[in-house]
Design an enzyme around this catalytic site. Sequence first.
Site, PDB file in Angstrom:
ATOM      1  N   ILE A  65       0.845  -1.281   0.026  1.00  0.00           N
ATOM      2  CA  ILE A  65      -0.082  -0.006  -0.071  1.00  0.00           C
ATOM      3  C   ILE A  65       0.881   1.080  -0.074  1.00  0.00           C
ATOM      4  O   ILE A  65       1.009   1.805   1.068  1.00  0.00           O
ATOM      5  CB  ILE A  65      -0.960  -0.047   1.261  1.00  0.00           C
ATOM      6  CG1 ILE A  65      -1.733  -1.365   1.266  1.00  0.00           C
ATOM      7  CG2 ILE A  65      -2.011   1.235   1.094  1.00  0.00           C
ATOM      8  CD1 ILE A  65      -2.749  -1.450   2.807  1.00  0.00           C
ATOM      9  N   PRO A  66       1.513   1.699  -1.151  1.00  0.00           N
ATOM     10  CA  PRO A  66       2.120   2.819  -1.105  1.00  0.00           C
ATOM     11  C   PRO A  66       1.549   3.945  -1.034  1.00  0.00           C
ATOM     12  O   PRO A  66       0.314   4.071  -1.474  1.00  0.00           O
ATOM     13  CB  PRO A  66       2.903   2.729  -2.577  1.00  0.00           C
ATOM     14  CG  PRO A  66       2.096   2.118  -3.497  1.00  0.00           C
ATOM     15  CD  PRO A  66       1.415   0.922  -2.373  1.00  0.00           C
ATOM     16  N   HIS A  67       1.881   5.035  -0.415  1.00  0.00           N
ATOM     17  CA  HIS A  67       0.997   6.081  -0.263  1.00  0.00           C
ATOM     18  C   HIS A  67       1.799   7.395  -0.079  1.00  0.00           C
ATOM     19  O   HIS A  67       3.039   7.307   0.093  1.00  0.00           O
ATOM     20  CB  HIS A  67       0.051   6.103   1.052  1.00  0.00           C
ATOM     21  CG  HIS A  67       0.723   5.434   2.149  1.00  0.00           C
ATOM     22  ND1 HIS A  67       0.793   4.264   2.446  1.00  0.00           N
ATOM     23  CD2 HIS A  67       1.287   6.110   3.224  1.00  0.00           C
ATOM     24  CE1 HIS A  67       1.692   4.101   3.643  1.00  0.00           C
ATOM     25  NE2 HIS A  67       1.837   5.277   4.254  1.00  0.00           N
ATOM     26  N   ALA A  68       1.080   8.384  -0.792  1.00  0.00           N
ATOM     27  CA  ALA A  68       2.056   9.863  -0.964  1.00  0.00           C
ATOM     28  C   ALA A  68       1.014  10.947  -0.765  1.00  0.00           C
ATOM     29  O   ALA A  68      -0.153  10.792  -0.955  1.00  0.00           O
ATOM     30  CB  ALA A  68       2.240   9.755  -2.566  1.00  0.00           C
TER      31      ALA A  68
END
Length: 149
Positions: A65-68
């Site tokens: 779950i990459p998040h930015a």
Amino acid sequence: MEKNQILKPEQIFLDIDESSQKETFIKIASVAKELNFINKEKKLIKAFYKREKESSTGFGDGFAIPHARNNDIKKPGIFFLRLKDGVEWDALDGNPVKIVIALIVPLDKASDTHLELLSKVAQRIIKPEVQKVLSTSKDKEKILKELMG
């Protein structure tokens, strides 16, 4: 926050050929730009890498779950990518990642929206029945429904 504005079928990609974390981030940024979620692709890619440096967003079972968060993101969004082959992600269990659920949130909405989305997605994907649908279904609407609850 309307969940149907955060994840739509055009933000779901099934069995795609990206072969690295970098290619995956480039794909997400390209789609986010095309769908008017962001202004500049490079800023989003940089934000994903900045987060990965803190700790891996690959948490195991083939999921990441990459998040930015940054001021270049115009509106919150979720992007679902199922990769044909697993990619190295430095996941907690050491296994490759096949399911990428990317979250992007504008800086001005960062704290509440970001934590709310992250929590909701994480709670959904620890369920084996949800993992099965996300890993195998060819129906984007079904994936959307499972992911968003």
